[in-house]
Enzyme design. Structure first.
Site, PDB file in Angstrom:
ATOM      1  N   ASP A   4      20.854  67.409  21.390  1.00  0.00           N
ATOM      2  CA  ASP A   4      19.393  67.500  21.678  1.00  0.00           C
ATOM      3  C   ASP A   4      19.050  69.045  21.255  1.00  0.00           C
ATOM      4  O   ASP A   4      19.722  69.851  21.743  1.00  0.00           O
ATOM      5  CB  ASP A   4      19.194  67.321  23.230  1.00  0.00           C
ATOM      6  CG  ASP A   4      17.473  67.091  23.305  1.00  0.00           C
ATOM      7  OD1 ASP A   4      16.852  66.905  22.286  1.00  0.00           O
ATOM      8  OD2 ASP A   4      17.104  67.097  24.606  1.00  0.00           O
ATOM      9  N   LYS A  37      19.578  66.069  32.808  1.00  0.00           N
ATOM     10  CA  LYS A  37      19.394  65.503  31.496  1.00  0.00           C
ATOM     11  C   LYS A  37      20.219  64.128  31.062  1.00  0.00           C
ATOM     12  O   LYS A  37      19.621  63.272  30.438  1.00  0.00           O
ATOM     13  CB  LYS A  37      19.492  66.350  30.146  1.00  0.00           C
ATOM     14  CG  LYS A  37      18.691  67.767  30.405  1.00  0.00           C
ATOM     15  CD  LYS A  37      17.264  67.426  29.831  1.00  0.00           C
ATOM     16  CE  LYS A  37      16.637  68.800  29.573  1.00  0.00           C
ATOM     17  NZ  LYS A  37      15.487  68.677  28.866  1.00  0.00           N
ATOM     18  N   THR A  89      18.142  58.435  28.544  1.00  0.00           N
ATOM     19  CA  THR A  89      17.536  58.835  27.596  1.00  0.00           C
ATOM     20  C   THR A  89      16.993  57.571  26.707  1.00  0.00           C
ATOM     21  O   THR A  89      18.039  56.885  26.500  1.00  0.00           O
ATOM     22  CB  THR A  89      18.318  59.770  26.196  1.00  0.00           C
ATOM     23  OG1 THR A  89      18.838  60.999  27.058  1.00  0.00           O
ATOM     24  CG2 THR A  89      17.501  60.067  25.226  1.00  0.00           C
ATOM     25  N   GLU A 146       4.966  71.079  31.289  1.00  0.00           N
ATOM     26  CA  GLU A 146       3.892  71.994  30.554  1.00  0.00           C
ATOM     27  C   GLU A 146       2.578  71.362  30.795  1.00  0.00           C
ATOM     28  O   GLU A 146       1.573  72.202  30.881  1.00  0.00           O
ATOM     29  CB  GLU A 146       4.053  71.559  29.184  1.00  0.00           C
ATOM     30  CG  GLU A 146       5.400  72.426  28.688  1.00  0.00           C
ATOM     31  CD  GLU A 146       5.810  71.858  27.191  1.00  0.00           C
ATOM     32  OE1 GLU A 146       5.588  72.803  26.322  1.00  0.00           O
ATOM     33  OE2 GLU A 146       6.414  70.881  27.071  1.00  0.00           O
TER      34      GLU A 146
END
Ligand code: CA
Length: 432
Positions: A137, A264, A268, A379
């Site tokens: 990634d 993480k 995925t 964000e």
């Protein structure tokens, strides 16, 4: 082969004899590759067109590819061997499929036992189409890297000194890459509140998405033999959507000094259909100009990217129960990404490291600079300070149990037929 050999497979005027609705992601110009469970429960390779899947296993049995591709490659239960065969095989297979499916083309499929070779896509059980040996990634969007630098290290320069010199990345966990629709279990881990003297253990409270694209490696390279940047395109088969789910609280506490780990590696999600570089060719655009100029091994005279639109939609459990459609929370584009796929592949092998057919290279979160173009909740909500307002008075900073996120991607430009990537969906389930 007929006169069609000179015709482009992405010619927007071409139609299939199969009905394909104008808004479909999968017109004859696309023909993405995937894998589904056949009626007898075995995995078959397939190609999506309209609301159908062409069963490559069944078509290969008819011998329609015998002059361009060994049957074993198309009758395998994963795409890996086909990926390893390279463009000299991919291209003729794609062209043959196109010829078998187009109006005025090779009539053998149309006149054959169609019901055995064309499966309904709706309701088909789709699988991750390749065995993914290694998963990388990256962190290649300058807007995303700048935003995360500001959020995670507010008192320092947002971009670390290496960022504009090399595509920063890390090795992820390939075994937890799941297909569209797989439920996402909220992970548990260590999280440490600001100012607390010790961490505590429990379910993540800051579960996030990452809107990304990833490419699939075709032929790999041998140990000690880097892939030169000028040759990188020959080692890339195509792209899928990637949602790199992230537990921000676990990530913030664990990531220094060695980078992302358990924040993480719990899940995925990828979309089921790999859109090939050939299908993406009409949407190729010049890459972003890089300053400083990259070192020679990362420099490509005509470096390019693809103009791909990306979006993330969110539907809470309450919205789902009340029949309220998902709300679009992010819309971004891939074309302006700072480090391109060719540069990522050249960099990842420059030390002699091996890549193998089926490896997945994700781009990193793709963010833009305008409002609502950021590819992650951290964000979009600026670390939870500005909640996203949803219909019915709900709001979100990070994901709650029952929330479903859907990623989409598509390409449209003048003079080309619109193509799409399908979906990468996941609904959050409570921690165990
Ligand atoms: Ca990521």
């Amino acid at each position: 082969m007929s006169v069609a050999a000179e015709q482009s497979t992405t010619d927007p005027a071409l139609q299939s004899w199969l009905p394909v609705s104008p808004e479909s992601d999968f017109p004859i110009q696309n023909l993405p590759f995937g894998c589904f469970l056949a009626a007898d429960g075995t995995p078959h390779l397939g190609v999506a067109i309209g609301d159908r899947i062409v069963d490559l296993h069944a078509v290969a049995v008819e011998g329609f590819f015998d002059d361009c591709c060994g049957r074993a490659l198309l009758q395998a239960t994963t795409l890996n061997a086909f990926l390893g065969a390279g463009a000299d095989v991919w291209s003729p297979v794609r062209r043959r499929l196109w010829d078998l499916l187009r109006v005025g083309g090779d009539a053998r499929l149309r006149n054959g036992r169609i019901e055995r070779m064309l499966v309904k896509r709706d309701g088909a059980a789709l699988r991750v189409p390749m065995e993914i040996g290694d998963y990388v990634d990256f962190y290649s969007s300058i807007e995303h890297a700048t935003n995360l630098g500001r959020l995670f290290r507010p008192d320092a320069e947002p971009l670390l000194p290496n960022w504009k010199w090399l595509p920063v990345g890390y090795h992820g966990r390939s075994a937890t890459i799941v297909i569209d629709g797989t439920p996402i279990r909220r992970p548990c881990g260590q999280r440490k509140a600001p100012g607390a003297s010790a961490p505590e253990f429990g379910p993540s409270r800051r579960l996030d998405i990452e809107l990304e694209l990833g490419f699939t490696v075709g032929p790999g390279n041998e140990l000690g033999r880097p892939i030169a940047i000028g040759n990188a395109a020959n080692h890339i088969f195509g792209f899928v959507l990637v949602n790199d789910w992230s537990a921000r609280d676990i990530q913030a506490w664990e990531y220094q000094p060695l980078g992302p780990f358990l924040g993480k590696s719990f899940a995925t999600t990828i979309s089921p259909w790999i859109v090939t570089l050939e299908a993406l060719e009409p949407f190729r655009v010049p890459a972003t100009r890089q300053d400083p100029a990259p070192l020679d091994y990362l420099a490509l005279e005509r470096n390019s990217s693809y103009d791909i639109h990306l979006a993330a939609d969110l539907q809470t459990r309450r919205m789902h129960e009340r029949g309220v459609p998902p709300k679009r929370i992010s819309q971004s584009t891939f074309g302006g990404i700072y480090w391109t796929a060719a540069q990522q592949l050249a960099h990842a092998t420059v030390n002699g490291a091996v890549t193998r057919p089926g490896d997945l290279f994700a781009s990193g979160t793709i963010s833009g600079s305008g409002t609502g173009t950021q590819g992650s909740l951290i964000e979009l909500t600026w670390n939870g300070e500005r909640p996203i307002q949803l219909p019915d008075g709900e709001s979100r900073t990070f994901l709650e149990d029952g929330d479903e996120v859907t990623l989409r991607g598509w390409c449209e430009t003048q003079g080309a037929r619109r193509i799409g990537f399908g979906m990468a969906r996941g609904r959050v389930e409570p921690a165990t």
